[in-house]
Each structure stands twice: as C-alpha cells, then as structure tokens.
Design a protein around this motif. Structure first.
Motif, mmCIF file in Angstrom:
data_model
loop_
_atom_site.group_PDB
_atom_site.id
_atom_site.type_symbol
_atom_site.label_atom_id
_atom_site.label_comp_id
_atom_site.label_asym_id
_atom_site.label_seq_id
_atom_site.Cartn_x
_atom_site.Cartn_y
_atom_site.Cartn_z
ATOM 1 N N UNK A 113 0.834 -1.207 0.000
ATOM 2 C CA UNK A 113 0.000 0.000 0.000
ATOM 3 C C UNK A 113 0.869 1.257 0.000
ATOM 4 N N UNK A 114 0.498 2.193 -0.843
ATOM 5 C CA UNK A 114 1.142 3.506 -0.903
ATOM 6 C C UNK A 114 0.132 4.529 -0.389
ATOM 7 N N UNK A 115 0.569 5.364 0.539
ATOM 8 C CA UNK A 115 -0.298 6.400 1.110
ATOM 9 C C UNK A 115 0.201 7.757 0.644
ATOM 10 N N UNK A 116 -0.700 8.558 0.083
ATOM 11 C CA UNK A 116 -0.329 9.899 -0.360
ATOM 12 C C UNK A 116 -0.592 10.911 0.736
ATOM 13 N N UNK A 117 0.461 11.478 1.297
ATOM 14 C CA UNK A 117 0.327 12.459 2.379
ATOM 15 C C UNK A 117 -0.014 13.827 1.803
ATOM 16 N N UNK A 118 -1.007 14.451 2.412
ATOM 17 C CA UNK A 118 -1.399 15.792 1.975
ATOM 18 C C UNK A 118 -0.507 16.837 2.615
ATOM 19 N N UNK A 119 -0.163 17.849 1.829
ATOM 20 C CA UNK A 119 0.507 19.008 2.403
ATOM 21 C C UNK A 119 -0.530 19.825 3.145
ATOM 22 N N UNK A 120 -0.122 20.435 4.244
ATOM 23 C CA UNK A 120 -1.079 21.217 5.013
ATOM 24 C C UNK A 120 -1.171 22.631 4.444
ATOM 25 N N UNK A 121 -1.517 22.685 3.179
ATOM 26 C CA UNK A 121 -1.686 23.956 2.497
ATOM 27 C C UNK A 121 -3.138 24.074 2.106
ATOM 28 N N UNK A 122 -3.552 25.258 1.814
ATOM 29 C CA UNK A 122 -4.947 25.491 1.468
ATOM 30 C C UNK A 122 -5.163 25.255 -0.015
ATOM 31 N N UNK A 123 -6.171 24.470 -0.336
ATOM 32 C CA UNK A 123 -6.547 24.216 -1.713
ATOM 33 C C UNK A 123 -7.727 25.122 -2.046
ATOM 34 N N UNK A 140 -6.211 13.696 12.886
ATOM 35 C CA UNK A 140 -5.227 13.115 11.977
ATOM 36 C C UNK A 140 -3.864 13.051 12.641
ATOM 37 N N UNK A 141 -3.479 14.114 13.333
ATOM 38 C CA UNK A 141 -2.192 14.146 14.030
ATOM 39 C C UNK A 141 -2.147 13.080 15.119
ATOM 40 N N UNK A 142 -3.263 12.934 15.850
ATOM 41 C CA UNK A 142 -3.334 11.942 16.919
ATOM 42 C C UNK A 142 -3.124 10.534 16.378
ATOM 43 N N UNK A 143 -3.860 10.182 15.320
ATOM 44 C CA UNK A 143 -3.742 8.842 14.756
ATOM 45 C C UNK A 143 -2.378 8.609 14.127
ATOM 46 N N UNK A 144 -1.815 9.632 13.509
ATOM 47 C CA UNK A 144 -0.492 9.489 12.900
ATOM 48 C C UNK A 144 0.559 9.181 13.956
ATOM 49 N N UNK A 150 2.918 3.119 18.521
ATOM 50 C CA UNK A 150 2.455 1.792 18.911
ATOM 51 C C UNK A 150 2.852 0.714 17.908
ATOM 52 N N UNK A 151 2.762 1.037 16.631
ATOM 53 C CA UNK A 151 2.944 0.015 15.610
ATOM 54 C C UNK A 151 4.201 0.194 14.766
ATOM 55 N N UNK A 152 4.879 1.319 14.936
ATOM 56 C CA UNK A 152 6.080 1.549 14.156
ATOM 57 C C UNK A 152 5.805 1.900 12.704
ATOM 58 N N UNK A 153 4.556 2.262 12.394
ATOM 59 C CA UNK A 153 4.214 2.652 11.031
ATOM 60 C C UNK A 153 4.529 4.130 10.844
ATOM 61 N N UNK A 154 5.409 4.422 9.926
ATOM 62 C CA UNK A 154 5.829 5.808 9.705
ATOM 63 C C UNK A 154 4.827 6.504 8.783
ATOM 64 N N UNK A 155 3.773 7.011 9.378
ATOM 65 C CA UNK A 155 2.715 7.672 8.616
ATOM 66 C C UNK A 155 2.499 9.072 9.181
ATOM 67 N N UNK A 156 2.596 10.078 8.343
ATOM 68 C CA UNK A 156 2.362 11.448 8.806
ATOM 69 C C UNK A 156 0.931 11.894 8.534
ATOM 70 N N UNK A 157 0.233 11.166 7.633
ATOM 71 C CA UNK A 157 -1.150 11.509 7.281
ATOM 72 C C UNK A 157 -1.994 10.239 7.346
ATOM 73 N N UNK A 158 -2.293 9.818 8.572
ATOM 74 C CA UNK A 158 -2.954 8.524 8.806
ATOM 75 C C UNK A 158 -4.343 8.449 8.192
ATOM 76 N N UNK A 159 -4.991 9.586 7.993
ATOM 77 C CA UNK A 159 -6.358 9.586 7.465
ATOM 78 C C UNK A 159 -6.416 9.975 5.987
ATOM 79 N N UNK A 160 -5.286 9.877 5.309
ATOM 80 C CA UNK A 160 -5.257 10.223 3.886
ATOM 81 C C UNK A 160 -6.195 9.327 3.087
ATOM 82 N N UNK A 161 -6.951 9.940 2.188
ATOM 83 C CA UNK A 161 -7.862 9.201 1.326
ATOM 84 C C UNK A 161 -7.242 8.822 -0.010
#
Length: 200
Positions: A113-123, A140-144, A150-161
């Motif tokens: 799985x590839x996760x696309x992290x969103x930049x925190x910029x305004x669209x 999003x920050x909490x889950x990331x 806890x799991x060692x998953x390096x994700x900065x945008x855990x709720x990315x769609x």
C-alpha cells in the motif's frame, strides 16, 4: 506490452462541485485507468455529472465510505492488478508523475500500500476553500502519532484518502463495511498482516 490493468475507486458524497476536476485529473494522469465513482447517498447531481464524463457510476445506499469502497471492489475486473482509492473532493495532487511513482512502488517494488500524504496547504477550487478542518487536523495528528509509536508505522497523514494498493492486499481486506473510519481500518489491516507500506 499490454498496459497493466488498474482501477480507481472514487467514493463520493455530494461532490458535484469537484467530481469533474477529480475525474479529469485521473484521466489526464493515466488514460488506461478504469474509473469507478461510487455515489454514496448524494443529494446533489454528483452521479449525473460523473456519468456524463464516461466513467462507471454505481450507487451504494448504505452511508459510509467503507460501504462505498467495498461496493467499488465488487466491480473490479478479474485481471485488475492495482487499485487506487481517492476521494472525489479534488484535495489530492494527482498527476502523471505521482500516479506513475505510486503504481511502480506497488507493481515493481513490492509495496502492498502507498499512502499519499497531503501538504497542510490550502486548496482553492470552485470558489470553495479546501483545507484541514481544525478537528480533522487534530484527529489526523493523533492517529499518525499513535500508529508511529504503537505500531512503528511511519505515517504522517494517517487519514489520507489517497491509497494505491495491490490486488493481494485488497483481496485480504475483509473490513470496511462498518461505521469505523475506513483509512484507520486499512492502516490496522496493514499492521496486522505485516504488510509493506510507504508514504509519498
């Protein structure tokens, strides 16, 4: 050499203002990409707009992104190798290079799985302001952080769609038909099966 069979599943709820841009970006990025728009109880004309753009539109009467995603999976061709899930609100940067990179990571480099992290910029699109809402950003920050610690998953945008997944990963994913956050379930599934994931 035949092009690889790839499918984009686009769950939508009232995305009439942005679905045209989303579909056009996908088509321009990969002309061979099969696009499935899943209309998830929209009260606007999202489905009608998508149909005019020549993509497959299906309806899922049970409200929830997980239900919509599972409905899309049911319409995958037997020879589909890679699946892109992307929101229909045009908040993700999609172009030929990004899709090419994402598909290569799954199809050639072996990531599940590839996760696309969103930049925190305004669209800004269609006179609407698209950005992280305060509550969404906090969650999003909490889950990331949770997944990292806890799991060692390096994700900065855990709720990315934006997710590109292998067919094997999709076939093994039996969740989604619930009220839980779909992205959270995908992350948990990747951890439990010790799948290889990467964020771009």
């Amino acid at each position: 050499m035949k092009p690889k069979k790839r499918t984009a599943i686009v769950p939508c709820y009232n995305e009439a203002l942005s679905i045209t841009a989303t579909i056009k970006r996908l088509k321009e990025s990969d002309s061979n990409l099969k696009i499935i728009v899943v209309d998830n109880c929209s009260t606007d004309n999202t489905a009608a707009i998508a149909k005019k753009l020549g993509v497959l539109v299906i309806k899922e009467p049970r409200k929830g992104k997980g239900f919509a995603f599972r409905a899309g999976i049911k319409h995958l061709d037997n020879d589909c190798q890679t699946v892109l899930m992307i929101d229909g609100d045009d908040t993700y940067l999609v172009n030929k290079d990004i899709l090419k990179q994402s598909f290569k990571l799954v199809e050639e480099d072996g990531f599940d799985m590839v996760i696309g992290a969103r930049n925190k910029v305004e669209f800004v699109q269609n006179t609407r302001s698209k950005h992280f809402r305060p509550g969404h950003k906090l969650g999003n920050s909490f889950f990331s952080i949770l997944y990292t610690r806890l799991f060692g998953l390096q994700i900065s945008d855990a709720l990315s769609g934006f997710r590109v997944m292998s067919r094997g990963f999709i076939k093994s994913f039996l969740a989604g038909a619930s009220e839980f956050e779909l992205e959270t379930e995908l992350n948990a599934h990747a951890y439990l099966l010790d799948c290889s994931i990467i964020e771009i």
